[in-house]
Design a protein around this motif. Structure first.
Motif, PDB file in Angstrom:
ATOM      1  N   MET A   8     -27.308 -62.143  74.841  1.00  0.00           N
ATOM      2  CA  MET A   8     -27.724 -61.451  73.631  1.00  0.00           C
ATOM      3  C   MET A   8     -26.830 -60.225  73.469  1.00  0.00           C
ATOM      4  O   MET A   8     -26.490 -59.557  74.421  1.00  0.00           O
ATOM      5  CB  MET A   8     -29.197 -61.057  73.719  1.00  0.00           C
ATOM      6  N   LYS A   9     -26.499 -59.943  72.212  1.00  0.00           N
ATOM      7  CA  LYS A   9     -25.677 -58.784  71.879  1.00  0.00           C
ATOM      8  C   LYS A   9     -26.463 -57.872  70.957  1.00  0.00           C
ATOM      9  O   LYS A   9     -27.525 -58.251  70.456  1.00  0.00           O
ATOM     10  CB  LYS A   9     -24.397 -59.235  71.172  1.00  0.00           C
ATOM     11  N   CYS A  10     -25.918 -56.664  70.729  1.00  0.00           N
ATOM     12  CA  CYS A  10     -26.557 -55.766  69.773  1.00  0.00           C
ATOM     13  C   CYS A  10     -25.492 -55.108  68.908  1.00  0.00           C
ATOM     14  O   CYS A  10     -24.322 -55.014  69.290  1.00  0.00           O
ATOM     15  CB  CYS A  10     -27.413 -54.714  70.469  1.00  0.00           C
ATOM     16  N   LYS A  11     -25.914 -54.688  67.729  1.00  0.00           N
ATOM     17  CA  LYS A  11     -25.017 -54.008  66.795  1.00  0.00           C
ATOM     18  C   LYS A  11     -25.848 -53.005  66.001  1.00  0.00           C
ATOM     19  O   LYS A  11     -26.984 -53.284  65.627  1.00  0.00           O
ATOM     20  CB  LYS A  11     -24.359 -55.021  65.854  1.00  0.00           C
ATOM     21  N   VAL A  12     -25.256 -51.830  65.750  1.00  0.00           N
ATOM     22  CA  VAL A  12     -25.933 -50.772  65.015  1.00  0.00           C
ATOM     23  C   VAL A  12     -25.362 -50.695  63.597  1.00  0.00           C
ATOM     24  O   VAL A  12     -24.143 -50.761  63.411  1.00  0.00           O
ATOM     25  CB  VAL A  12     -25.755 -49.405  65.722  1.00  0.00           C
ATOM     26  N   PHE A  13     -26.248 -50.571  62.627  1.00  0.00           N
ATOM     27  CA  PHE A  13     -25.852 -50.413  61.233  1.00  0.00           C
ATOM     28  C   PHE A  13     -26.418 -49.114  60.690  1.00  0.00           C
ATOM     29  O   PHE A  13     -27.502 -48.680  61.083  1.00  0.00           O
ATOM     30  CB  PHE A  13     -26.382 -51.570  60.376  1.00  0.00           C
ATOM     31  N   LYS A  14     -25.682 -48.511  59.790  1.00  0.00           N
ATOM     32  CA  LYS A  14     -26.123 -47.316  59.081  1.00  0.00           C
ATOM     33  C   LYS A  14     -26.336 -47.736  57.632  1.00  0.00           C
ATOM     34  O   LYS A  14     -25.404 -48.149  56.960  1.00  0.00           O
ATOM     35  CB  LYS A  14     -25.048 -46.232  59.182  1.00  0.00           C
ATOM     36  N   LEU A  15     -27.578 -47.649  57.167  1.00  0.00           N
ATOM     37  CA  LEU A  15     -27.924 -48.050  55.807  1.00  0.00           C
ATOM     38  C   LEU A  15     -28.256 -46.786  55.018  1.00  0.00           C
ATOM     39  O   LEU A  15     -29.372 -46.260  55.092  1.00  0.00           O
ATOM     40  CB  LEU A  15     -29.104 -49.021  55.829  1.00  0.00           C
ATOM     41  N   ARG A  16     -27.254 -46.293  54.304  1.00  0.00           N
ATOM     42  CA  ARG A  16     -27.437 -45.059  53.533  1.00  0.00           C
ATOM     43  C   ARG A  16     -28.319 -45.338  52.323  1.00  0.00           C
ATOM     44  O   ARG A  16     -28.203 -46.382  51.696  1.00  0.00           O
ATOM     45  CB  ARG A  16     -26.078 -44.512  53.109  1.00  0.00           C
ATOM     46  N   VAL A  17     -29.177 -44.404  52.011  1.00  0.00           N
ATOM     47  CA  VAL A  17     -30.146 -44.633  50.939  1.00  0.00           C
ATOM     48  C   VAL A  17     -29.725 -44.027  49.613  1.00  0.00           C
ATOM     49  O   VAL A  17     -30.474 -44.092  48.646  1.00  0.00           O
ATOM     50  CB  VAL A  17     -31.562 -44.126  51.328  1.00  0.00           C
ATOM     51  N   VAL A  18     -28.530 -43.463  49.549  1.00  0.00           N
ATOM     52  CA  VAL A  18     -28.036 -42.949  48.272  1.00  0.00           C
ATOM     53  C   VAL A  18     -27.319 -44.054  47.528  1.00  0.00           C
ATOM     54  O   VAL A  18     -26.688 -44.921  48.131  1.00  0.00           O
ATOM     55  CB  VAL A  18     -27.103 -41.720  48.460  1.00  0.00           C
ATOM     56  N   GLY A  19     -27.401 -44.017  46.213  1.00  0.00           N
ATOM     57  CA  GLY A  19     -26.954 -45.082  45.330  1.00  0.00           C
ATOM     58  C   GLY A  19     -25.594 -45.670  45.578  1.00  0.00           C
ATOM     59  O   GLY A  19     -25.463 -46.877  45.717  1.00  0.00           O
ATOM     60  N   GLU A  20     -24.539 -44.872  45.637  1.00  0.00           N
ATOM     61  CA  GLU A  20     -23.199 -45.445  45.662  1.00  0.00           C
ATOM     62  C   GLU A  20     -22.886 -46.201  46.953  1.00  0.00           C
ATOM     63  O   GLU A  20     -22.063 -47.097  46.956  1.00  0.00           O
ATOM     64  CB  GLU A  20     -22.135 -44.381  45.396  1.00  0.00           C
ATOM     65  N   HIS A  21     -23.556 -45.861  48.040  1.00  0.00           N
ATOM     66  CA  HIS A  21     -23.274 -46.522  49.312  1.00  0.00           C
ATOM     67  C   HIS A  21     -24.294 -47.606  49.664  1.00  0.00           C
ATOM     68  O   HIS A  21     -24.009 -48.469  50.487  1.00  0.00           O
ATOM     69  CB  HIS A  21     -23.237 -45.503  50.457  1.00  0.00           C
ATOM     70  N   LEU A  22     -25.444 -47.542  49.057  1.00  0.00           N
ATOM     71  CA  LEU A  22     -26.535 -48.443  49.409  1.00  0.00           C
ATOM     72  C   LEU A  22     -26.141 -49.907  49.256  1.00  0.00           C
ATOM     73  O   LEU A  22     -26.323 -50.702  50.179  1.00  0.00           O
ATOM     74  CB  LEU A  22     -27.782 -48.137  48.580  1.00  0.00           C
TER      75      LEU A  22
END
Length: 152
Positions: free
Chosen positions: A1-15
């Motif tokens: 099993m592997k893992c990966k981290v994501f950053k989910l920005r909540v501002v419009g242009e990046h979301l």
């Protein structure tokens, strides 16, 4: 099993971009567990940790092939269009440096050639093809199908 981290920005242009990246990853792996935490340090984003197993192309091809073997065979015209779309998919995947099944499963291409697909809305009806893929690849696929129809 592997893992990966994501950053989910909540501002419009990046979301939308962050969601697309996360969704594309999730569609290409077998997810075992997901953990998320909201980070409100002024940047306001979700930190998402995904534990997953890689899905090999052979695994996907085997499952799709077994499903295809249970369906009606393609006509010779459908088979030619199917082969053209497979070539397009493989070229597109190579261009994007992705496995071909991430761009489009064989089963979706089979559905494209067996059901009447003339609009983006028709493509969206293919289970699994989704809004992101319709936006990203829909115009190219429809153009290929249109040219093929004129030739055939």
């Amino acid at each position: 099993m592997k893992c990966k981290v994501f950053k989910l920005r909540v501002v419009g242009e990046h979301l939308a971009e962050d969601e697309d990246n996360l969704n594309q990853f999730l569609e290409a792996v077998k997810v075992n567990q997901v953990q998320s935490t909201f980070i409100g340090d002024g940047q306001n984003y979700w930190s998402i940790l995904v534990y997953y197993d890689e899905v090999t192309q052979d695994t996907v091809i085997d499952s799709v092939n077994s499903a295809l073997n249970q369906e009606m065979p393609l006509t010779s015209l459908q088979k030619k269009l199917y082969d053209i779309l497979i070539k397009w998919r493989d070229t597109q995947a190579e261009y994007e440096n992705l496995p071909s099944y991430v761009v489009c499963y064989n089963q979706w291409i089979r559905e494209m050639v067996t059901m009447p697909v003339t609009t983006l809305e028709d493509l969206a009806k293919i289970k699994g093809f989704g809004e992101r893929r319709v936006k990203k690849y829909g115009d190219q696929i429809l153009k290929i199908m249109e040219i093929y129809q004129k030739m055939g």
